[in-house]
Design an enzyme around this catalytic site. Structure first.
Site, short mmCIF file in Angstrom:
data_model
loop_
_atom_site.label_atom_id
_atom_site.label_comp_id
_atom_site.label_asym_id
_atom_site.label_seq_id
_atom_site.Cartn_x
_atom_site.Cartn_y
_atom_site.Cartn_z
N ASP A 30 54.09 35.78 2.67
CA ASP A 30 55.01 36.24 3.71
C ASP A 30 55.16 37.76 3.62
O ASP A 30 55.29 38.32 2.53
CB ASP A 30 56.37 35.54 3.56
CG ASP A 30 57.22 35.68 4.81
OD1 ASP A 30 57.42 34.67 5.50
OD2 ASP A 30 57.67 36.81 5.10
N ASN A 85 61.09 25.95 9.86
CA ASN A 85 62.10 26.28 10.86
C ASN A 85 61.56 25.90 12.23
O ASN A 85 60.41 26.23 12.57
CB ASN A 85 62.43 27.78 10.80
CG ASN A 85 63.08 28.16 9.49
OD1 ASN A 85 63.88 27.41 8.95
ND2 ASN A 85 62.72 29.32 8.96
N GLN A 92 63.57 29.95 14.30
CA GLN A 92 62.10 30.09 14.26
C GLN A 92 61.73 31.35 15.05
O GLN A 92 62.11 31.50 16.21
CB GLN A 92 61.43 28.87 14.89
CG GLN A 92 59.91 28.95 14.83
CD GLN A 92 59.22 27.75 15.48
OE1 GLN A 92 59.87 26.87 16.05
NE2 GLN A 92 57.91 27.72 15.39
N HIS A 98 54.48 26.88 10.64
CA HIS A 98 54.26 27.44 9.31
C HIS A 98 55.25 26.80 8.34
O HIS A 98 56.42 26.65 8.65
CB HIS A 98 54.41 28.97 9.30
CG HIS A 98 55.63 29.48 9.98
ND1 HIS A 98 55.75 29.54 11.36
CD2 HIS A 98 56.80 29.94 9.48
CE1 HIS A 98 56.93 30.01 11.68
NE2 HIS A 98 57.60 30.27 10.55
N HIS A 100 57.14 27.30 4.95
CA HIS A 100 57.54 28.28 3.94
C HIS A 100 57.51 27.58 2.58
O HIS A 100 58.14 26.53 2.40
CB HIS A 100 58.97 28.77 4.17
CG HIS A 100 59.20 29.54 5.44
ND1 HIS A 100 59.28 30.91 5.48
CD2 HIS A 100 59.37 29.13 6.71
CE1 HIS A 100 59.52 31.31 6.72
NE2 HIS A 100 59.58 30.23 7.49
P1 AMP Z 1 60.28 31.78 10.86
O1 AMP Z 1 61.60 32.52 10.97
O2 AMP Z 1 60.41 30.46 10.18
O3 AMP Z 1 59.57 31.70 12.20
O4 AMP Z 1 59.42 32.63 9.85
C1 AMP Z 1 58.45 33.55 10.22
C2 AMP Z 1 58.00 34.21 8.96
O5 AMP Z 1 56.79 34.88 9.22
C3 AMP Z 1 59.00 35.27 8.43
O6 AMP Z 1 59.35 34.91 7.10
C4 AMP Z 1 58.20 36.57 8.50
O7 AMP Z 1 58.49 37.42 7.42
C5 AMP Z 1 56.78 36.08 8.46
N1 AMP Z 1 55.79 36.93 9.09
C6 AMP Z 1 55.86 37.48 10.33
N2 AMP Z 1 54.74 38.19 10.59
C7 AMP Z 1 53.96 38.08 9.49
C8 AMP Z 1 52.68 38.58 9.12
N3 AMP Z 1 51.96 39.35 9.97
N4 AMP Z 1 52.18 38.28 7.91
C9 AMP Z 1 52.90 37.52 7.05
N5 AMP Z 1 54.10 37.00 7.34
C10 AMP Z 1 54.63 37.30 8.53
#
Ligand code: AMP
Ligand code: ZN
Length: 118
Positions: A30, A85, A92, A98, A100
């Site tokens: 992440d 999420n 989300q 994805h 986590h």
């Molecule tokens: P969510 O809030 O469950 O949709 O989580 C999205 C996650 O994606 C967050 O923890 C972000 O930090 C992560 N994220 C967003 N863009 C990237 C990226 N380019 N590379 C790695 N993680 C990312």
């Protein structure tokens, strides 16, 4: 899917710190870790949410991969959390499934976003 950042990571168009990859899934770190270990596991195929009808075998492979990542990170003994999420109320932000994989310190209750080490 056009404009989806995780599709772009899956295709190699955008960079990521890859942890594991096979023909169906990709695990990468992440960008904004909320825990000492915070890795994301995605299907390479685009689904907006976990409620979008992902087939059983893909769902199984996605979650087994998440568990293997946790094993590889040494989290099975101390414990870890898998979180998906889904939708606005769950905050989300990236609309490509994805998982986590979070751990490495004791957590509060709630989502990874609310689970910084105490
Ligand atoms: P969510 O809030 O469950 O949709 O989580 C999205 C996650 O994606 C967050 O923890 C972000 O930090 C992560 N994220 C967003 N863009 C990237 C990226 N380019 N590379 C790695 N993680 C990312
Ligand atoms: Zn996508």
């Amino acid at each position: 899917m056009d404009g989806c950042i995780f599709c772009k990571i899956a295709s190699g168009e955008l960079p990521a710190a890859k942890v594991y990859e096979d023909e169906r899934v990709l695990a990468f770190e992440d960008l904004n870790p909320q825990m000492p270990v915070h890795t994301l596991v995605i299907p390479k195929k685009h689904y907006s949410t976990i409620a979008d009808g992902i087939p059983d075998d893909e769902m199984g492979h996605l979650f087994n991969t998440a568990v293997r990542v946790a094993e590889a990170k040494g989290l099975v003994g101390p414990g870890f959390r898998l979180t998906v999420n889904t939708g606005a109320d769950a905050q989300q932000t990236v609309h490509h499934i994805h998982v986590h994989v979070c751990g490495g310190a004791p957590m509060n209750s709630g989502s990874p976003k609310q689970s910084a080490p105490q």
